[in-house]
Design an enzyme around this catalytic site. Sequence first.
Site, mmCIF file in Angstrom:
data_model
loop_
_atom_site.group_PDB
_atom_site.id
_atom_site.type_symbol
_atom_site.label_atom_id
_atom_site.label_comp_id
_atom_site.label_asym_id
_atom_site.label_seq_id
_atom_site.Cartn_x
_atom_site.Cartn_y
_atom_site.Cartn_z
ATOM 1 N N HIS A 7 -25.008 53.061 8.557
ATOM 2 C CA HIS A 7 -23.963 54.081 8.610
ATOM 3 C C HIS A 7 -24.098 54.953 9.845
ATOM 4 O O HIS A 7 -25.146 54.987 10.483
ATOM 5 C CB HIS A 7 -23.963 54.976 7.353
ATOM 6 C CG HIS A 7 -25.234 55.740 7.126
ATOM 7 N ND1 HIS A 7 -26.276 55.249 6.393
ATOM 8 C CD2 HIS A 7 -25.628 56.972 7.533
ATOM 9 C CE1 HIS A 7 -27.255 56.141 6.348
ATOM 10 N NE2 HIS A 7 -26.888 57.201 7.044
ATOM 11 N N HIS A 79 -26.291 61.502 13.050
ATOM 12 C CA HIS A 79 -27.281 60.439 13.234
ATOM 13 C C HIS A 79 -26.664 59.060 13.010
ATOM 14 O O HIS A 79 -25.571 58.953 12.460
ATOM 15 C CB HIS A 79 -28.497 60.628 12.318
ATOM 16 C CG HIS A 79 -28.224 60.536 10.845
ATOM 17 N ND1 HIS A 79 -27.927 61.625 10.056
ATOM 18 C CD2 HIS A 79 -28.221 59.465 9.994
ATOM 19 C CE1 HIS A 79 -27.765 61.243 8.801
ATOM 20 N NE2 HIS A 79 -27.925 59.931 8.729
ATOM 21 N N GLU A 130 -32.010 57.206 11.992
ATOM 22 C CA GLU A 130 -32.551 57.013 10.654
ATOM 23 C C GLU A 130 -32.829 55.526 10.476
ATOM 24 O O GLU A 130 -32.001 54.691 10.859
ATOM 25 C CB GLU A 130 -31.515 57.484 9.613
ATOM 26 C CG GLU A 130 -31.952 57.314 8.171
ATOM 27 C CD GLU A 130 -30.894 57.807 7.175
ATOM 28 O OE1 GLU A 130 -29.705 57.901 7.543
ATOM 29 O OE2 GLU A 130 -31.251 58.118 6.029
HETATM 30 CO CO CO Z 1 -28.070 58.877 6.895
#
Ligand code: CO
Length: 134
Positions: A7, A79, A130
């Site tokens: 994502h 992020h 991440e």
């Molecule tokens: Co995230």
Amino acid sequence: MIGRLNHVAIAVPDLEAAVATYRDVLGAKVSEPQDEPDNGVTVVFVELDNTKIELLYPLGENSPIAGFLAKNKSGGMHHVCYEVEDIYEARDRMIEKGARILGSGEPKMGAHKKPVLFLHPKDFNGTLVELEQV
Ligand code: CO
């Protein structure tokens, strides 16, 4: 080592307005808002064919998103999340390659109830990264 883009997270100052933009202007499928007290955010998932967008809105006193929004008043990309097969192997590799892990260095449960780590943006061209074990 990294796999799919899981994502892209976007911090938003007005969650309802952001949902309306993605749903009504861009025509995307959006989820109901989900509170994640442990992570200090309310999240709306925007489902795309090949990945997801996560709209992040601050929740609680010490939300990690609040400071970001103070500096980026209209919101912004917070992020990107890449999938990895083994979070511990990924962490050890990052440390070996000189990249910094944020926080304690121990994986914690992310938005999808899977272990995640965050890497220092200064080691990745100014982008918070991440890693999520899938
Ligand atoms: Co995230």
